[in-house]
Design an enzyme around this catalytic site. Structure first.
Site, PDB file in Angstrom:
ATOM      1  N   LEU A  84       0.867   3.126 -28.691  1.00 42.93           N
ATOM      2  CA  LEU A  84       0.817   3.965 -29.887  1.00 42.93           C
ATOM      3  C   LEU A  84       1.571   3.353 -31.055  1.00 42.93           C
ATOM      4  CD1 LEU A  84       1.297   7.568 -28.445  1.00 42.93           C
ATOM      5  CD2 LEU A  84      -0.831   6.413 -29.051  1.00 42.93           C
TER       6      LEU A  84
ATOM      7  N   TYR B 154       3.461  -2.581  -7.451  1.00 41.04           N
ATOM      8  CA  TYR B 154       2.532  -3.050  -8.474  1.00 41.04           C
ATOM      9  C   TYR B 154       1.371  -3.795  -7.816  1.00 41.04           C
ATOM     10  CZ  TYR B 154       6.103  -2.148 -12.079  1.00 41.04           C
ATOM     11  OH  TYR B 154       7.022  -1.578 -12.920  1.00 41.04           O
TER      12      TYR B 154
END
Length: 321
Positions: free
Chosen positions: A215, A53
């Site tokens: 979403l 990351y």
């Protein structure tokens, strides 16, 4: 804050997992510190990161977490999870979970995290080229050295979980105590094999992308900007529009934000320890915490299943007698 044991272990973790992937690429170090301060103050003690990351600067996220440990002095309050597998060096042994790579990667993560041990060391992906015996030998050495305490996995199939823990059992090793899988109302595949296997072996499941890339967070009501403006994302929104319209209306009727309800649903699922929330801002962290106060009754859960049908239960009952 709600807490539970991670799988069959005695390790106590919060039922919300603080994901740190945005720290560095999208969230400044200062803001990341504030998010971690607020998380630990509210009882979120489970922090998840990975050695890759950091966007273009791999490892930078671990460095930010390590700097916070040093500044805050709160390392002992945190159940620290990081991962090994991704490409961290250009040479042929610079990725995967070979004994050589594990030995190198753990030392680099410990250095960046400014700690002497990792509570949960996770394989970021299945490594099809490394025998289980080699993997467990390397992990057992790290446990014996006190550099890691527990081993977890991520993105494993159900049969990978079985293989891994059976191989560990043959060595009298403790085996996997956790699995990180993609799981949301839209992506429910793990209900077939991964969740049943995890429950059978006492493996706690940590869900990533519980809002399916935003979403499930009220995407229809939000402006078409940022990630939502990308053509691929817009196409997916349109393909899911009938379901998303019903979803957002249901959440409005409940009086809660769609993202909060999606996280609350995770806590109703058998075998799920908790979802990973990866806030870019403090407001997003506050929203995630609200999910713990939402109770979904049976009629609401049934309606959610109507909107986003799962595979029909575990295999083989989902598709056979």
């Amino acid at each position: 804050m709600q807490h539970t044991n991670l799988g069959r272990s005695g390790l106590t973790v919060s039922r919300l997992v603080l994901g740190t992937m945005n720290f560095g690429p999208h969230t400044t170090e200062s803001d990341s510190f504030s998010i971690m301060d607020s998380a630990i103050d509210s009882g979120i003690n489970f922090f998840d990161t990975a050695n890759v990351y950091g966007g273009d600067r791999k490892g930078h996220t671990e460095e930010i977490v390590g700097n916070w440990f040093t500044e805050s002095g709160r390392r002992d309050e945190v159940v620290l999870a990081t991962k090994v597998y991704g490409q961290t060096a250009e040479h042929p042994n610079g990725k995967g979970v070979s004994a050589k790579q594990i030995r190198f990667a753990v030392e680099e993560s410990l250095r960046r995290l400014q700690t002497d041990h990792i509570d949960l060391y996770q394989m970021h992906h299945i490594d099809r080229s490394t025998p289980w015996e080699e993997l467990w030998q390397a992990m057992d050495v790290l446990v014996a050295q006190g550099k890691i305490l527990y081993v977890g996995s991520s993105n494993f199939a159900g049969w990978h979980l079985a293989q891994a823990n059976e191989a560990a059992s043959r060595r009298h090793s403790y085996g996997l105590i956790s699995e990180q899988s993609k799981y949301s109302l839209i992506t429910r595949d793990i209900e077939l094999e991964v969740l049943p296997a995890a429950q059978a072996y006492g493996i706690g499941v940590i869900s990533w992308s519980p809002l399916e890339g935003g979403l499930l967070g009220g995407v229809l009501a939000k402006a078409e900007s940022g990630r939502r403006s990308k053509p691929r994302v817009r196409e997916r929104i349109e393909s899911l529009r009938p379901q998303l319209e019903q979803w957002e209306q249901l959440c409005a009727d409940l009086g809660h934000g769609p993202g909060d309800v999606a996280l609350a649903w995770q806590h109703t699922r058998p075998g799920i320890t908790g979802p990973i929330v990866g806030p870019r801002t403090m407001d997003q962290l506050d929203g995630a915490r609200r999910a713990l106060d939402i109770n979904l009754d049976e009629s609401t859960l049934a309606r959610i299943d109507e909107i986003f049908p799962g595979p029909g239960g575990p295999a083989p009952e989902a598709y056979a007698w």
